[in-house]
Design an enzyme around this catalytic site. Sequence first.
Site, PDB file in Angstrom:
ATOM      1  N   GLY A 170      12.807  10.518   7.665  1.00  0.00           N
ATOM      2  CA  GLY A 170      13.197  12.143   7.283  1.00  0.00           C
ATOM      3  C   GLY A 170      12.264  12.588   6.009  1.00  0.00           C
ATOM      4  N   VAL A 173       9.359  14.193   6.069  1.00  0.00           N
ATOM      5  CA  VAL A 173       8.984  15.547   6.364  1.00  0.00           C
ATOM      6  C   VAL A 173       9.992  16.548   5.857  1.00  0.00           C
ATOM      7  CG1 VAL A 173      10.260  16.839   8.936  1.00  0.00           C
ATOM      8  CG2 VAL A 173       9.540  14.285   9.202  1.00  0.00           C
ATOM      9  N   HIS A 174      10.401  16.071   5.031  1.00  0.00           N
ATOM     10  CA  HIS A 174      11.074  16.969   4.472  1.00  0.00           C
ATOM     11  C   HIS A 174       9.474  17.732   3.506  1.00  0.00           C
ATOM     12  CE1 HIS A 174      13.994  19.766   1.795  1.00  0.00           C
ATOM     13  NE2 HIS A 174      13.977  18.169   0.523  1.00  0.00           N
ATOM     14  N   ILE A 175       9.016  17.089   2.771  1.00  0.00           N
ATOM     15  CA  ILE A 175       8.266  16.877   1.823  1.00  0.00           C
ATOM     16  C   ILE A 175       7.011  17.653   2.200  1.00  0.00           C
ATOM     17  CG2 ILE A 175       6.438  16.234   0.225  1.00  0.00           C
ATOM     18  CD1 ILE A 175       8.172  13.245  -0.641  1.00  0.00           C
TER      19      ILE A 175
END
Length: 216
Positions: A170, A173-175
């Site tokens: 997660g 994906v955030h980065i």
Amino acid sequence: MRNVDKHRPAVIHRYTAGERTNHWIVAFTFVLLALSGLALFHPSMFWLSALFGGGTWTRILHPFLGVLMFVCFVVLALRFWHHNLLTRSDAEWLRQVDDVVNNREENLPEVGRYNAGQKLLFFMMVGCLLFLLLSGIVIWRAYFAMYFPIGAIRLAAVVHAVCAWGLICGIIVHIYAAVWVKGSVQAMTRGTVTPGWAWKHHRAWFRETFRPSDKS
């Protein structure tokens, strides 16, 4: 009617200094937890324990870093919880994920402070961190593990590993999303975004936030 293009400010404040500091504490402790956790997860990655002073210090520091990250994340979660509640427009946004991937944001419903993808990631992180804390307490040998049967400890170890893997994915994906959407990183480094960025990616939030003092 207000003339948005004429009166909009040079920048829009998105995060306070305190919110950004808290975010970076969470980010820094996450990196330390990921490295120390991988060192403890499998012998092939035990060499990472050298970053923390060896295996003993890695085992000691890992749970305390976990508690620090959890507490800091709770502060952030409580601060932004109401911005992450799912709405009907979020369901429509998710149905049009093809437009999201192909950068056709003009076809999407107007987005508030966070889009549906960010909201789902938020709740995934909340769930993973909660289970990481609970399972971590069960396997924390120095203080709590002796109070649980071996079967519970084994199950908690599996839950801990699965949730850690989910959290790492997660965060990746955030980065990636932060880098992919140009201008997003500035929001968490300087605390501001440009009006163009807000209008393009979070138009509903832009309308709620921007209130020109003069009227046309």
